[in-house]
Design a protein around this motif. Structure first.
Motif, PDB file in Angstrom:
ATOM      1  N   GLU A 118     -14.433  -2.877  -3.190  1.00  0.00           N
ATOM      2  CA  GLU A 118     -13.756  -4.149  -2.914  1.00  0.00           C
ATOM      3  C   GLU A 118     -13.539  -4.329  -1.413  1.00  0.00           C
ATOM      4  O   GLU A 118     -13.776  -5.426  -0.870  1.00  0.00           O
ATOM      5  CB  GLU A 118     -12.421  -4.196  -3.650  1.00  0.00           C
ATOM      6  CG  GLU A 118     -12.568  -4.314  -5.163  1.00  0.00           C
ATOM      7  CD  GLU A 118     -11.228  -4.344  -5.856  1.00  0.00           C
ATOM      8  OE1 GLU A 118     -11.199  -4.486  -7.085  1.00  0.00           O
ATOM      9  OE2 GLU A 118     -10.209  -4.213  -5.143  1.00  0.00           O
ATOM     10  N   GLN A 119     -13.086  -3.275  -0.744  1.00  0.00           N
ATOM     11  CA  GLN A 119     -12.906  -3.381   0.706  1.00  0.00           C
ATOM     12  C   GLN A 119     -14.230  -3.653   1.407  1.00  0.00           C
ATOM     13  O   GLN A 119     -14.309  -4.451   2.342  1.00  0.00           O
ATOM     14  CB  GLN A 119     -12.270  -2.105   1.235  1.00  0.00           C
ATOM     15  CG  GLN A 119     -10.851  -1.860   0.732  1.00  0.00           C
ATOM     16  CD  GLN A 119     -10.287  -0.552   1.238  1.00  0.00           C
ATOM     17  OE1 GLN A 119     -10.927   0.139   2.043  1.00  0.00           O
ATOM     18  NE2 GLN A 119      -9.085  -0.187   0.764  1.00  0.00           N
ATOM     19  N   ASN A 149       2.165   1.692  -3.425  1.00  0.00           N
ATOM     20  CA  ASN A 149       1.104   2.215  -4.297  1.00  0.00           C
ATOM     21  C   ASN A 149       0.892   3.699  -4.080  1.00  0.00           C
ATOM     22  O   ASN A 149       0.659   4.455  -5.028  1.00  0.00           O
ATOM     23  CB  ASN A 149      -0.198   1.456  -4.041  1.00  0.00           C
ATOM     24  CG  ASN A 149      -0.102   0.011  -4.480  1.00  0.00           C
ATOM     25  OD1 ASN A 149       0.679  -0.327  -5.378  1.00  0.00           O
ATOM     26  ND2 ASN A 149      -0.880  -0.864  -3.857  1.00  0.00           N
ATOM     27  N   GLU A 178       1.322   6.438  -6.828  1.00  0.00           N
ATOM     28  CA  GLU A 178       0.221   7.372  -7.106  1.00  0.00           C
ATOM     29  C   GLU A 178       0.701   8.817  -6.980  1.00  0.00           C
ATOM     30  O   GLU A 178       0.338   9.690  -7.775  1.00  0.00           O
ATOM     31  CB  GLU A 178      -0.932   7.096  -6.135  1.00  0.00           C
ATOM     32  CG  GLU A 178      -2.140   7.998  -6.335  1.00  0.00           C
ATOM     33  CD  GLU A 178      -2.837   7.705  -7.641  1.00  0.00           C
ATOM     34  OE1 GLU A 178      -3.553   8.606  -8.132  1.00  0.00           O
ATOM     35  OE2 GLU A 178      -2.644   6.601  -8.193  1.00  0.00           O
ATOM     36  N   ASN A 184     -11.548   5.030  -9.445  1.00  0.00           N
ATOM     37  CA  ASN A 184     -10.664   3.994  -8.891  1.00  0.00           C
ATOM     38  C   ASN A 184     -10.850   3.873  -7.380  1.00  0.00           C
ATOM     39  O   ASN A 184     -10.874   2.747  -6.841  1.00  0.00           O
ATOM     40  CB  ASN A 184      -9.213   4.314  -9.225  1.00  0.00           C
ATOM     41  CG  ASN A 184      -8.942   4.226 -10.713  1.00  0.00           C
ATOM     42  OD1 ASN A 184      -9.611   3.454 -11.412  1.00  0.00           O
ATOM     43  ND2 ASN A 184      -7.982   4.990 -11.203  1.00  0.00           N
ATOM     44  N   GLU A 185     -10.973   5.043  -6.703  1.00  0.00           N
ATOM     45  CA  GLU A 185     -11.183   4.977  -5.260  1.00  0.00           C
ATOM     46  C   GLU A 185     -12.505   4.298  -4.928  1.00  0.00           C
ATOM     47  O   GLU A 185     -12.585   3.497  -3.972  1.00  0.00           O
ATOM     48  CB  GLU A 185     -11.149   6.395  -4.683  1.00  0.00           C
ATOM     49  CG  GLU A 185      -9.763   7.013  -4.683  1.00  0.00           C
ATOM     50  CD  GLU A 185      -9.760   8.413  -4.108  1.00  0.00           C
ATOM     51  OE1 GLU A 185      -8.702   9.028  -4.013  1.00  0.00           O
ATOM     52  OE2 GLU A 185     -10.864   8.901  -3.732  1.00  0.00           O
ATOM     53  N   ASP A 236     -11.998   0.631  -5.306  1.00  0.00           N
ATOM     54  CA  ASP A 236     -11.227   0.076  -4.185  1.00  0.00           C
ATOM     55  C   ASP A 236     -12.093  -0.002  -2.932  1.00  0.00           C
ATOM     56  O   ASP A 236     -12.060  -1.005  -2.184  1.00  0.00           O
ATOM     57  CB  ASP A 236     -10.002   0.945  -3.911  1.00  0.00           C
ATOM     58  CG  ASP A 236      -9.016   0.898  -5.080  1.00  0.00           C
ATOM     59  OD1 ASP A 236      -8.218   1.830  -5.221  1.00  0.00           O
ATOM     60  OD2 ASP A 236      -9.068  -0.109  -5.838  1.00  0.00           O
ATOM     61  N   GLU A 272       0.826  -1.207   0.000  1.00  0.00           N
ATOM     62  CA  GLU A 272       0.000   0.000   0.000  1.00  0.00           C
ATOM     63  C   GLU A 272       0.865   1.264   0.000  1.00  0.00           C
ATOM     64  O   GLU A 272       0.566   2.242  -0.699  1.00  0.00           O
ATOM     65  CB  GLU A 272      -0.908  -0.005   1.220  1.00  0.00           C
ATOM     66  CG  GLU A 272      -1.984  -1.085   1.189  1.00  0.00           C
ATOM     67  CD  GLU A 272      -2.834  -1.092   2.444  1.00  0.00           C
ATOM     68  OE1 GLU A 272      -2.562  -0.235   3.313  1.00  0.00           O
ATOM     69  OE2 GLU A 272      -3.742  -1.936   2.548  1.00  0.00           O
ATOM     70  N   THR A 292     -17.516 -10.556  -7.730  1.00  0.00           N
ATOM     71  CA  THR A 292     -16.692  -9.346  -7.796  1.00  0.00           C
ATOM     72  C   THR A 292     -16.818  -8.614  -9.118  1.00  0.00           C
ATOM     73  O   THR A 292     -16.213  -7.561  -9.302  1.00  0.00           O
ATOM     74  CB  THR A 292     -15.222  -9.712  -7.564  1.00  0.00           C
ATOM     75  OG1 THR A 292     -14.787 -10.594  -8.617  1.00  0.00           O
ATOM     76  CG2 THR A 292     -15.043 -10.388  -6.222  1.00  0.00           C
TER      77      THR A 292
END
Length: 1824
Positions: free
Chosen positions: A1385-1386, A1341, A1345, A1378-1379, A1382, A1338, A1809
């Protein structure tokens, strides 16, 4: 000879034996034949064993069978064994298996009627055979025609093609195709298109002369000989036709299942035409002459259409419309005449009813008076010397007279048509030569044979004799006459049969004589035949049961003729008054038919010699004086004379024979009846032709012809006055092998092929002379032109140079002035541009700096806020993590301490039970044990002393007898027993006393034995040394034998492995062949389905066009083309799935199920073969298993120990379970007191004890599992041990283990506990490491970013303000998206974790609830019962769980198909979304339909999907991206159906969550097969699409383009220039091919195509590249050179490098290029010696013999150091490759597609998913 027979007739040799059903049957010898054996032991092909008896007189052995490699040869003379069964079998194999109907038999072409139209007679086939030698191409009627045409042009001799055979064998068709060949190849010499007229005569003659019989639908009922004339340039100038013996009786009578002549039925079928109204025709069933056979229609023939063809042919031949109507008028009159009904007036007279409509129609059509014709149909005029009488006729005679008139009219009409056809075909140009085509009736035999069959068979006898004379008799007589050595060959001569028919007092003579008798009859003629020939001729017989018939033994068969009607048909009489009435007709055509009746000189009425023949010697007409006498001849006499003329014509030409064979009597397509075939083969002399053609000299020239033809090959000094001697001298120089020719008295005889060789020498000599003449003339012309051009060039140069100098000076002045002007102008422009840029830059900098400052401030502000948020979040996370760790550590310490205490307690209990207990019970036993131990030690010491003494006495005992040795052995056994058993000490002591006594006796005897012992010892030492030497030798031999056994075992293992590999490879090959056949069937099915869809669309289009006013249009309909396309397509889809479901699906399902059944059978067969293979492997491993038996037995004790230990643990486990049950009972027992209520101290204590017991139970289970795993590992280790210890050692180990069992048990438990703790610690450490790694990831990343943000910021700063704002907005949207993804997914991960914890909580709550319910049962009040469950268990709200399904409504299915399939853009999906997304979405929708158990929804969804994919591929089938995209998605959909089908074979790689998503209600195995078939179709379409793209690039890039510049050098002269490649910019290179291949590969990878499928596609592409390149190389002489071979090898290496870069070297693509690589190597290797030939044969294993020879023949030297390949070298190559078993095909099949397979490729992507992007417009789908 006997030795040779014994060598050939050995075991496994194959022979032919006679058979009643199949004529010849194949058999195999099971035992060697030895000279003198009376029988052969044979086994038939069906496995039946027979004993074949040999003829005791002749001892003739059966025919040997040819090897399989020779079966199916083009020429029967090429067979090794030439006999009847070999010929029959070869014809059958070619006809049935290969579907080849033509076969050579020496000079004869054997043609078998296929009863089916074959596509082998097109113009392209004619062009292919044109100019080819007869043996160069496959047998064909065109090859025979080409040979006749070539011999006519070369030899300047007329030719004849004799087509013979039985009725229905295909003679007429063969003759027609031969004439078509001449018309196509030669062309016409004038503008009149004579060749079209020649072909146009065929439909006319077939209409008036052909009819349907029981054996043939288009049988010629007359014979014809067509002479096609050619001029001196061998172009068609005309033709002439002669006819023989028209079957007139067919006009008035037809047998069952037969028809009259075709023209009558054509007229009846066209009766409704306006021009035919006056003919008063109707259906064929309304006329007597056309309905007697009761078969008026021929299947597959349109009589009306055939009449149009006939009329067109009439017009083409110059017979105008009025004449045609007149002909049809006469034919219609014949039909009406047949319907005239004649009634009895009395017994001796008859009458016709007045106003008979048919007679009226007849009279009107032919223009005669009704009264006259009615009178003479029923009366006859008799003339005497004095007066004339009119005699009435009875009804029968009147009917016969009517039929005779009909036959006579038709014969006259037939002759008139033939005469006018000949007039149309005649020309004024002088005829130089001709080719005659004879199509005459074949041998016939029916149940009732009459005069027509007699004449037909007589003509066949004459033709057969002519064939015999030409092929057999004349051949031998010619050689004998020329005094050439020749062996006489016996043959069947049918001259006796011909003499029986035509000789003096023969059948025809007696028939004519009887016809002259006033009262002659058929019976009296039959008696004359019996009296004359019955006893004198063996070929003539009389039937037993008849006096009005006779039998003739013809060359083909015996035929019985009925005498009835012979005299009448031979006389062919017609009522003269009827003829006079017709001559007085007002119908001009009818008068024309009868006006030349007296002029006829042949039965057909034409004049011999028509057509201007120059080389045909036929006797001319003797004048009109003989015409009346000739006309009075009988039919038999006329036929005999015309047949004699035909024989003279044939004998004056070079004949070519075509033997037509009828394979069966039932007109079945490609059905072969051996009996009928061999009957015809025996009759036509095919076997004799083979022998003569193989042994003789087929070509022969006279000395004058040879001298005139090959004078150019002779030098002046070679020409002698004696031409015969001159020819001999020259021929000996030209042809070295004297066996190739023979000199006769008047002719030179050549072997086959020598004339062509001489022709080549002649052509080369003429060519060299022409070149020399051209060279001299061109040199003179070029010199003259050069001098003129040189003078002109000098003058032009002088003036041009002066002009150029003046122009240069002017240009320099202007250039200087222009430079000054440009300098000042550019300065002004640049100054102005600079000032503008400066102002713009200042403004941009101001705006940009302000924007950057604002952005920096906002970034700092956001960073400051983010740091504050992170600080608080991290603090909270750290505190949470610390609390969890602290709780876990405390809990872990408690568990460990509790476990240690329990184990210590258990250890103490065990020690208390074992050691202390036994110590108390056995106190005092230790001293006793010590005393016993000391006694045992003393006894052992005494035993050792005794053993030493025994050893000292051993030498003395060696000299004693075997008794003493046995006693010593027994003592040694006793000694060993004494060592092992301490309990036998007392017995040993007694034995010791006895031995002492014996020892004393032995000592006394020792002295006497010592001397003898010494001597014996020396001898023994010597013997021992010898035995040691022998032992050494034996050991060496043993080692050698062991090594040999090991080598043999290894060889057997390798051999078995090779056999298994070969069998596996064969199975794979068979499977691939079946797959290829199955996929070809799918391709054919797809083609038919597309054709059906096209027809349906055309039908729908036509219906829409016809009713335009009934179509409604929606007012809200969009004008978008895609929507219109989708609506129309979906309408068709819906119609196909509902309204037309029975039609479309019936065809699809039936074929699909058949194919599936076939595939299932193949899979079962494959599985059975695999089972057999596994059985063989098991048998192979049984020996190894037997060797391991002893080891397993020895290990039994240890296994028993392990099993005891396991049983002990299991018993402990049971005990713990028992304690747990007691504890629960105690809890239930204390429930009444309330002490065990939840929350009370007692309850907590009991609950703790329960948890401790459960944990102890789990620990015991883990120990059991560990022991079992150790046990399994020990068992596996035992199998791999090669050496094993003695059983006694294992027994001792077991005893030690038993003694120390209780001591080690605690240690083992402790060690297992430590291991478990270590595992738990490692698990926690791994969890911690994974968390650290995730945090590091992370962090990385975040850094990436940050860097990306900085780069984007730097890029945005360089953009203008508008673009900068747009880019920043786009970037912000992308970041937020994208956020969001994410976070989603979380969120889903947290949801899964929560659901897992909730499930655990529910389990624990349920357990506690059960306990609480057990406590309060029967004790609480109703109020408490209601409130009690709420207190201990808090049931939360059940949340909805996403199961990876998509729900849609039934009415939304149209939108789903439209948006997801029909309107989807593959390029956008491939770039922006995950691969295979449409397939996943469709499967998720299918899952929901399965979940709700809606079979209709499942069926419609799958059908709509399949049909929509087919439609989009049909619409965009030429777009590579579309086809590739849907191939990838179809395969992914197929894999999803397999992965989630619930089959265990497909669930191995699934996760537990994926297994939960399996289909539950429907088995879609059949739909999987349908989708697999669809994938196969898409794959084939993809290959075709890629092939269409690559096809234009291959030849140019691989062959024509010079990748290595300068290698080709100077091209040789005479190379073919390509007119298509004029411009270089349009040509392709190798780089173009590589770029296209890379584009294909990248596109398929983007679409998510399976890697295995990509490999198959690349393999197919490389096969296409190699095949196209090699085919073009084989067809282009200019490409076959050394330098081109190097270019090809370099290009192939570049293709291999591309494969290596893409990682595709193991896909099999390289192997497909092997033929091309070997062809390139063949162009570069040496080609001179035998060693080079051997190297080529071993190198070019992937090329066929034809391809190797073709490349060698085409090899062309480019430079002077290269040499051509010699003919001898090519022959050496052919000889070495003669035994190869390969296909004779020259070119590779570029359309071949490898069978495709779709290996299962499961997806690791979780369905739950998958997110559906909004760009797909699928918002109506709901996630479930």
């Amino acid at each position: 000879m006997n030795r040779e027979l014994e060598y050939m007739f050995v075991q496994s040799a194959r022979v032919w034996i006679p058979d009643a059903e199949e004529v010849w049957k194949s058999a195999e010898l099971t035992k060697d034949y030895k000279n003198g054996d009376a029988s052969l032991q044979l086994m038939l092909e069906d496995g039946t064993s027979i004993d074949h008896k040999l003829d005791p007189k002749t001892k003739n052995l059966p025919y040997l069978r040819n090897p399989d490699i020779l079966v199916g040869e083009n020429d029967l003379t090429a067979l090794s064994y030439l006999h009847e069964p070999a010929v029959l079998h070869n014809l059958k194999v070619r006809f049935i298996d290969s579907k080849l109907i033509y076969t050579y038999c020496g000079i004869v072409l054997v043609a078998i009627n296929p009863y089916e139209t074959l596509p082998i007679y097109g113009t392209d086939i004619i062009n292919a055979y044109s100019g080819q030698n007869m043996g160069d191409m496959d047998p064909h009627i065109f090859a025979v025609a080409e040979e006749a045409y070539k011999q006519m042009a070369r030899d300047e001799r007329n030719q004849s093609i004799i087509v013979s055979g039985e009725s229905g064998a295909g003679k007429t068709v063969s003759a027609k195709y031969a004439m078509r060949y001449f018309a196509t190849v030669s062309g016409s010499a004038s503008e009149a298109n004579v060749e079209e007229k020649v072909l146009a005569s065929n439909p006319i003659m077939e209409a008036i002369g052909n009819a349907k019989t029981t054996r043939n639908d288009n049988s010629s009922r007359f014979g014809k000989y067509i002479e096609i004339g050619f001029d001196n340039r061998y172009r068609i100038i005309g033709a002439n036709m002669r006819t023989y013996l028209l079957e007139k009786s067919r006009v008035v009578f037809q047998a069952d299942e037969e028809r009259n002549y075709h023209v009558f039925y054509q007229l009846c079928a066209s009766a409704n035409l306006p021009e035919f109204k006056n003919l008063r025709l109707s259906s064929a069933n309304d006329f007597l002459y056309t309905r007697q056979g009761r078969s008026p229609v021929i299947e597959g023939v349109d009589d009306a259409k055939e009449l149009r063809t006939t009329r067109h042919a009439f017009t083409l031949l110059g017979i105008n419309e009025s004449y045609q109507i007149g002909l049809f008028q006469v034919l219609a009159a014949i039909l009406h005449l047949g319907n005239v009904e004649i009634k009895d007036r009395d017994s001796d007279s008859s009458l016709i009813a007045p106003n008979n409509r048919h007679l009226t129609a007849f009279c009107e059509l032919v223009g005669v008076a009704y009264q006259d014709m009615s009178q003479w149909l029923c009366h006859r005029k008799l003339k005497t010397a004095a007066e004339t009488y009119v005699k009435p006729l009875p009804r029968l005679q009147a009917t016969n007279a009517r039929d005779a008139l009909s036959k006579h009219i038709y014969a006259k009409l037939f002759n008139w048509i033939v005469e006018h056809v000949n007039k149309a075909l005649v020309t004024n140009i002088k005829q130089h030569s001709f080719i005659g085509v004879l199509d005459i009736y074949g041998f016939e035999t029916f149940e009732i044979n009459s005069f027509e069959q007699f004449c037909i068979n007589y003509a066949n006898e004459k033709l057969q004799q002519q064939f015999n004379m030409h092929v057999f008799k004349l051949e031998q007589e010619e050689y004998m006459k020329e005094q050439i050595p020749w062996t006489l060959i016996d043959f069947y001569d049918n001259q006796p049969c011909i003499n029986l028919i035509e000789a003096k007092m023969g059948i025809l003579d007696l028939l004519d004589e009887e016809c002259k008798m006033p009262k002659g009859s058929d019976d009296s003629w039959a008696q004359k035949l019996y009296n004359t020939h019955l006893k004198t001729c063996s070929l003539f017989e009389k039937p037993r049961m008849s006096n009005r018939a006779f039998i003739i033994q013809h060359f083909a068969d015996k035929v019985e003729y009925q005498c009835e009607g012979f005299l009448e048909k031979n006389k062919d009489t017609v009522n003269e008054e009827q003829i006079n009435v017709l001559k007085a007709s007002k119908f001009n055509l009818l008068v024309e038919l009868f006006q030349d009746e007296e002029k006829a000189t042949t039965p057909t009425g034409q004049v011999p010699g028509t057509g201007g023949r120059t080389r045909l010697s036929i006797k001319p007409d003797k004048g009109r004086d003989m015409s009346s006498k000739e006309h009075k001849k009988t039919v038999g006499c006329q036929f005999r004379n015309s047949l004699q003329m035909l024989m003279e014509t044939l004998n004056a030409t070079t004949p070519h024979y075509v033997r037509c064979i009828k394979p069966n009597d039932f007109k079945l397509a490609f059905s072969f009846d051996p009996k009928r075939a061999v009957q015809q083969l025996r009759a036509c002399g095919v076997l004799e032709t083979i022998r003569i053609s193989a042994a003789g000299f087929p070509s022969r020239w006279t000395y004058q012809e040879f001298f005139s033809r090959y004078r150019v090959l002779m030098k002046q000094k070679d020409v002698l006055p004696d031409k015969k001697l001159t020819c001999k001298n020259v021929l000996e120089k030209l042809v070295q092998d004297q066996d190739k020719y023979q000199f006769g008295k008047t002719k030179i005889f050549f072997r086959a092929g020598q004339v062509a060789y001489l022709e080549k020498l002649r052509a080369d000599k003429l060519r060299a002379a022409c070149i020399r003449i051209q060279k001299t003339i061109r040199c003179w012309l070029a010199r003259k032109k050069y001098l003129r051009q040189r003078s002109a060039a000098i003058t032009i140069q002088r003036f041009t140079r002066g002009y150029q100098a003046r122009c240069l000076a002017k240009f320099m002045r202007r250039t200087q002035a222009a430079t000054v002007i440009q300098k000042y102008q550019r300065m002004c422009v640049e100054r102005k541009r600079y000032r503008q840029k400066q102002a713009a830059a200042l403004a941009m900098q101001t705006i940009l700096r302000a924007y950057m400052a604002r952005q920096k401030y906002r970034a700092l502000l956001r960073e400051h806020k983010a740091i504050i948020i992170q600080k608080h979040v991290r603090g909270w996370l750290a505190r949470c993590w610390y609390k969890r760790c602290l709780e876990a550590i405390v809990y872990l310490q408690c568990c460990i301490r509790r476990m240690r205490a329990k184990r210590e307690l258990k250890k103490l209990k065990i020690e208390a039970r074992s050691v202390e207990h036994f110590k108390k019970l056995n106190k005092g036993m230790e001293n006793k044990i010590m005393q016993l131990q000391r006694k045992i030690d003393e006894q052992n010491k005494d035993n050792r002393v005794i053993s030493e003494r025994l050893v000292s006495l051993e030498s003395s005992y060696a000299s004693e007898s075997e008794r003493m040795r046995g006693e010593l052995g027994r003592l040694r056994g006793v000694e060993e027993d004494a060592k092992n058993k301490a309990s036998q000490v007392s017995s040993l002591l007694e034995e010791l006393e006895r031995l002492k006594k014996e020892l004393s006796v032995t000592q006394q005897e020792k002295k006497t034995i010592e001397d003898w012992a010494q001597k014996y010892r020396d001898e023994m030492e010597k013997m021992v040394s010898e035995l040691k030497d022998q032992n050494g030798l034996l050991k060496k031999e043993k080692d050698d034998l062991n090594r040999m056994i090991q080598e043999q075992g290894q060889q057997m293992t390798e051999k078995m492995a090779r056999a298994i590999a070969q069998e596996t490879q064969q199975l794979e090959t068979d499977l691939n062949e079946e797959r290829s056949r199955y996929q070809n069937l799918l391709t054919e099915h797809l083609r038919l389905e597309e054709k059906y869809d096209d027809l349906k669309e055309e039908l729908a289009h036509s219906s829409n066009v016809s009713k335009p006013g009934h179509r409604r249009t929606d007012s809200t309909h969009s004008s978008n083309e895609s929507e219109y396309t989708y609506n129309s397509e979906y309408a068709e889809l819906e119609e196909g799935s509902r309204a037309g479901e029975d039609v479309t699906r019936g065809m699809d399902t039936s074929l699909t199920l058949k194919l599936q059944k076939r595939v299932t059978e193949l899979e079962q067969e494959k599985q059975s073969l695999r089972n057999e293979l596994e059985n063989k492997e098991e048998q192979f491993q049984r020996a190894r298993a037997r060797d391991d038996a002893q080891f397993r037995k020895a290990r039994g004790a240890e296994l028993e120990y392990e099993s005891l230990k396991r049983q002990e643990l299991e018993s402990e486990n049971k005990k713990l379970r028992h304690d747990l049950a007691e504890m629960r009972q105690s809890l239930l027992g204390d429930a009444a007191t309330g002490a065990g209520a939840p929350g009370s101290p007692a309850y907590k204590v009991l609950l703790d004890q329960l948890n401790a017991s459960c944990e102890e139970l789990e620990v015991r289970k883990e120990e059991v599992l560990i022991l079992r795993s150790q046990l399994v590992s020990q068992k596996e280790a035992m199998h791999h041990k090669e050496t094993m210890t003695e059983p006694s050692v294992f027994a001792q180990d077991v005893n030690k283990l038993k003694d120390a069992d209780e001591l080690k048990q605690a240690y083992v438990g402790l060690k297992d506990t430590n291991r478990l703790l270590e595992q738990q610690l490692q698990t926690q450490r791994r969890t911690y490491d994974s968390e650290v790694e995730s945090l590091r990831g992370e962090l990385q990343n975040v850094k990436e970013e940050n860097n990306r943000q900085q780069q984007l910021l730097a890029q945005n700063l360089q953009l203008p303000p508008e673009a900068r704002i747009e880019a920043s907005l786009q970037h912000e949207i992308t970041r937020l998206t994208n956020e969001n993804l994410d976070l989603m997914e979380q969120l889903e991960k947290q949801d899964r974790t929560i659901r897992k914890l909730k499930k655990q909580l529910k389990v624990y709550s349920k357990r506690i609830g059960e306990m609480g319910a057990g406590q309060t049962e029967g004790q609480t009040s109703p109020g408490q019962t209601v409130e009690e469950p709420i207190h201990p268990v808090n049931i939360p709200r059940r949340e909805k769980d996403f199961q990876g399904m998509l729900e849609y409504k039934k009415e939304d299915e149209m939108k789903l198909v439209k948006n997801l399939i029909l309107e989807l853009k593959p390029r956008g999906v491939a770039v922006n979304l995950i691969p295979g997304l449409p397939a996943y979405i469709l499967f998720m929708c299918l899952r929901h339909a399965d979940y709700v158990n809606d079979d209709q929804k499942v069926r419609t969804l799958l059908t709509s999907t399949i049909n929509s994919i087919k439609k989009i591929l049909k619409k965009r089938g030429d777009d590579f991206e579309t086809v590739s995209f849907w191939l990838a998605n179809t395969c992914r959909f197929l894999h999803c159906l397999k992965q989630y089908s619930g089959d265990e074979a497909f669930m191995k790689h699934n996760t537990s969550r994926q297994n939960e998503h399996c289909l539950s209600n429907f088995d879609l195995a059949e739909y999987r097969q349908v989708i697999s078939d669809l994938a196969i179709q898409i794959y084939q379409q993809l290959v075709k699409c890629m092939e269409n793209i690559l096809q234009p690039m291959i030849v140019s890039g691989m062959l024509e383009h010079e990748t290595i510049q300068g290698v080709s050098g100077v091209k040789p002269t005479g190379l073919r220039k390509r007119t298509s490649s004029i411009a270089d910019e349009g040509t392709y290179t190798l780089d173009s091919i590589l770029r296209q291949l890379s584009a294909f590969h990248s596109t398929m990878c983007q679409h998510g195509t399976d890697p295995e499928l990509i490999k198959q596609v690349v393999k197919q592409l490389f096969y296409i590249i190699g095949a196209v390149t090699l085919n073009n190389l084989l067809l282009r002489k200019d490409m076959c050179s050394w330098s081109k071979g190097m270019q090809i090898r370099y290009n192939v290496s570049q293709l291999e490098e591309w494969l290596r870069d893409k990682g595709l070297m193991i896909c099999g693509a390289k192997e497909t290029l092997e033929p091309l690589i070997q062809a390139a190597q063949l162009l570069q290797v040496k080609k001179k010696t035998d060693e080079d030939a051997e190297a080529i044969c071993s190198m070019c294993h992937a090329l066929t013999t034809a391809q190797i020879v073709k490349v060698l023949n085409l090899y062309t030297p480019v430079n002077e150091f290269e040499e051509r390949v010699s003919v001898a070298f090519i022959r050496t190559i052919q000889t070495r490759l003669r035994d190869r078993c390969e296909s004779p095909q020259l070119l590779m099949d570029t359309k071949m597609i490898y069978p495709v397979t779709f290996p299962f490729n499961p997806s690791s992507l979780a369905l739950e998913t998958i997110q559906i992007p909004t760009s797909l417009n699928l918002s109506f789908l709901t996630r479930v």
